[in-house]
Design a protein around this motif. Structure first.
Motif, short mmCIF file in Angstrom:
data_model
loop_
_atom_site.label_atom_id
_atom_site.label_comp_id
_atom_site.label_asym_id
_atom_site.label_seq_id
_atom_site.Cartn_x
_atom_site.Cartn_y
_atom_site.Cartn_z
N ARG A 39 0.79 -1.29 -0.14
CA ARG A 39 -0.03 -0.38 -0.21
C ARG A 39 0.79 1.24 0.12
O ARG A 39 2.13 1.15 0.66
N ARG A 40 0.44 2.00 -0.57
CA ARG A 40 1.28 3.41 -0.49
C ARG A 40 0.56 4.75 0.83
O ARG A 40 -0.51 4.72 0.45
N GLN A 41 1.34 5.38 0.76
CA GLN A 41 1.43 5.89 2.51
C GLN A 41 0.09 6.19 3.35
O GLN A 41 -0.74 5.94 3.20
N HIS A 42 0.91 4.32 3.92
CA HIS A 42 0.24 3.83 4.72
C HIS A 42 0.33 4.12 6.23
O HIS A 42 1.34 4.49 6.72
N PRO A 43 -0.64 4.35 7.15
CA PRO A 43 -0.22 4.72 8.27
C PRO A 43 -0.46 4.03 9.43
O PRO A 43 -0.29 2.63 9.31
N LEU A 44 0.89 3.71 10.32
CA LEU A 44 1.65 3.13 11.65
C LEU A 44 1.98 3.74 12.02
O LEU A 44 2.68 4.77 11.98
N GLN A 45 0.86 3.08 13.84
CA GLN A 45 1.47 3.93 15.32
C GLN A 45 1.66 5.98 14.46
O GLN A 45 2.82 6.06 14.97
N GLY A 46 0.79 6.15 14.19
CA GLY A 46 0.79 7.59 14.42
C GLY A 46 1.88 8.15 13.25
O GLY A 46 1.55 9.43 13.28
N TYR A 47 1.52 7.41 11.99
CA TYR A 47 3.12 8.04 11.27
C TYR A 47 2.38 7.41 9.54
O TYR A 47 1.49 6.65 9.81
N ILE A 48 3.38 8.02 8.59
CA ILE A 48 2.55 7.40 7.18
C ILE A 48 4.00 7.25 6.54
O ILE A 48 5.02 8.05 6.74
N VAL A 49 4.20 6.13 6.46
CA VAL A 49 5.15 5.48 5.37
C VAL A 49 4.82 5.12 3.97
O VAL A 49 3.78 5.35 3.23
N ASP A 50 6.05 5.27 3.85
CA ASP A 50 5.45 5.68 1.82
C ASP A 50 4.99 4.36 1.22
O ASP A 50 4.27 4.08 0.24
N PHE A 51 5.49 3.00 1.81
CA PHE A 51 4.85 1.49 1.48
C PHE A 51 4.61 0.90 2.41
O PHE A 51 5.94 0.83 3.02
N TYR A 52 4.15 -0.31 2.19
CA TYR A 52 3.73 -0.65 3.62
C TYR A 52 3.26 -2.34 3.31
O TYR A 52 2.29 -1.73 2.19
N CYS A 53 3.29 -3.88 3.87
CA CYS A 53 2.99 -4.89 3.32
C CYS A 53 2.57 -5.49 4.77
O CYS A 53 4.13 -5.98 5.31
N HIS A 54 1.65 -5.75 4.77
CA HIS A 54 1.06 -6.49 5.44
C HIS A 54 1.82 -7.93 6.31
O HIS A 54 2.44 -8.38 7.21
N ARG A 55 1.51 -8.56 5.00
CA ARG A 55 1.94 -9.91 5.20
C ARG A 55 3.29 -10.39 5.00
O ARG A 55 3.43 -11.12 6.29
N ALA A 56 4.29 -9.34 5.53
CA ALA A 56 5.43 -8.79 5.33
C ALA A 56 6.18 -8.14 6.57
O ALA A 56 6.65 -8.21 7.22
N ARG A 57 4.77 -7.37 7.13
CA ARG A 57 5.13 -6.78 8.08
C ARG A 57 6.16 -5.81 7.55
O ARG A 57 7.39 -5.59 8.23
N LEU A 58 6.20 -4.94 6.62
CA LEU A 58 7.44 -4.33 6.68
C LEU A 58 7.37 -3.26 5.73
O LEU A 58 5.94 -2.72 5.26
N ALA A 59 7.92 -2.12 5.86
CA ALA A 59 7.55 -0.48 5.56
C ALA A 59 9.30 0.41 4.99
O ALA A 59 9.94 -0.32 5.52
N LEU A 60 8.24 0.22 3.47
CA LEU A 60 9.93 0.87 2.89
C LEU A 60 9.68 2.72 2.42
O LEU A 60 8.53 3.21 3.03
N GLU A 61 10.46 3.25 3.26
CA GLU A 61 11.26 4.48 2.78
C GLU A 61 11.92 5.15 2.05
O GLU A 61 12.91 4.58 2.22
N LEU A 62 11.24 5.88 1.34
CA LEU A 62 12.38 6.67 -0.06
C LEU A 62 12.74 8.11 0.55
O LEU A 62 11.88 8.73 0.56
N ASP A 63 14.22 8.16 1.15
CA ASP A 63 14.57 9.41 1.62
C ASP A 63 15.16 10.69 0.83
O ASP A 63 16.61 10.03 -0.46
N GLY A 64 15.23 11.68 0.22
CA GLY A 64 15.63 12.26 -0.52
C GLY A 64 16.93 13.19 0.14
O GLY A 64 16.89 13.10 1.41
N SER A 65 17.20 14.80 -0.52
CA SER A 65 18.41 14.88 0.35
C SER A 65 17.66 15.82 1.85
O SER A 65 18.40 15.75 2.19
#
Length: 131
Positions: A39-65
């Motif tokens: 999922r894109r822009q998914h809420p977790l623990q009061g934050y919004i992560v760029d991508f999230y996969c529930h089955r893998a309990r995995l959040a992905l963040e892409l960081d710019g400068s």
């Protein structure tokens, strides 16, 4: 001007994706990567992560400068600590990784997903679970 409601804010973030987020989303969307649903822009623990996969309990963040700033780096570390305390693994990638090292980025995502995936749900036998 009033504060945006969380759902509206997430929708706005989806509309304003960075080029790196768009690039990674083309790989993740529609279960294209190992049949994992992200999922894109998914809420977790009061934050919004760029991508999230529930089955893998995995959040992905892409960081710019902007994430190079020491104050921002401190905020990111605390944010990641809180999310990971809930049992979710957070992988961070520089925006450039999505363009310059897509194979390595995908390999890291697959490796983390494989080691943290919840068991795939087993469908109910025919006739069960219906009223």
């Amino acid at each position: 001007m009033g504060r945006l409601d969380p759902l509206h804010f997430r929708r706005e973030l989806r509309k304003q994706q960075t080029k790196a987020e768009r690039k990674l989303w083309t790989i993740l969307r529609d279960r294209r990567l190992a049949s994992l649903k992200f999922r894109r822009q998914h809420p977790l623990q009061g934050y919004i992560v760029d991508f999230y996969c529930h089955r893998a309990r995995l959040a992905l963040e892409l960081d710019g400068s902007v994430h190079d700033d020491p104050a921002r780096a401190s905020y990111d570390a605390e944010r990641q600590r809180r999310i990971e305390a809930s049992g979710v693994t957070v992988l961070r990638f520089a925006n450039a990784d999505a363009f310059e090292q897509p194979e390595a980025t995908v390999a890291a995502i697959l490796g983390a997903a494989a080691s943290h995936a919840l068991p795939h749900p087993v469908p109910l036998p025919e006739g069960e679970g219906t009223s």
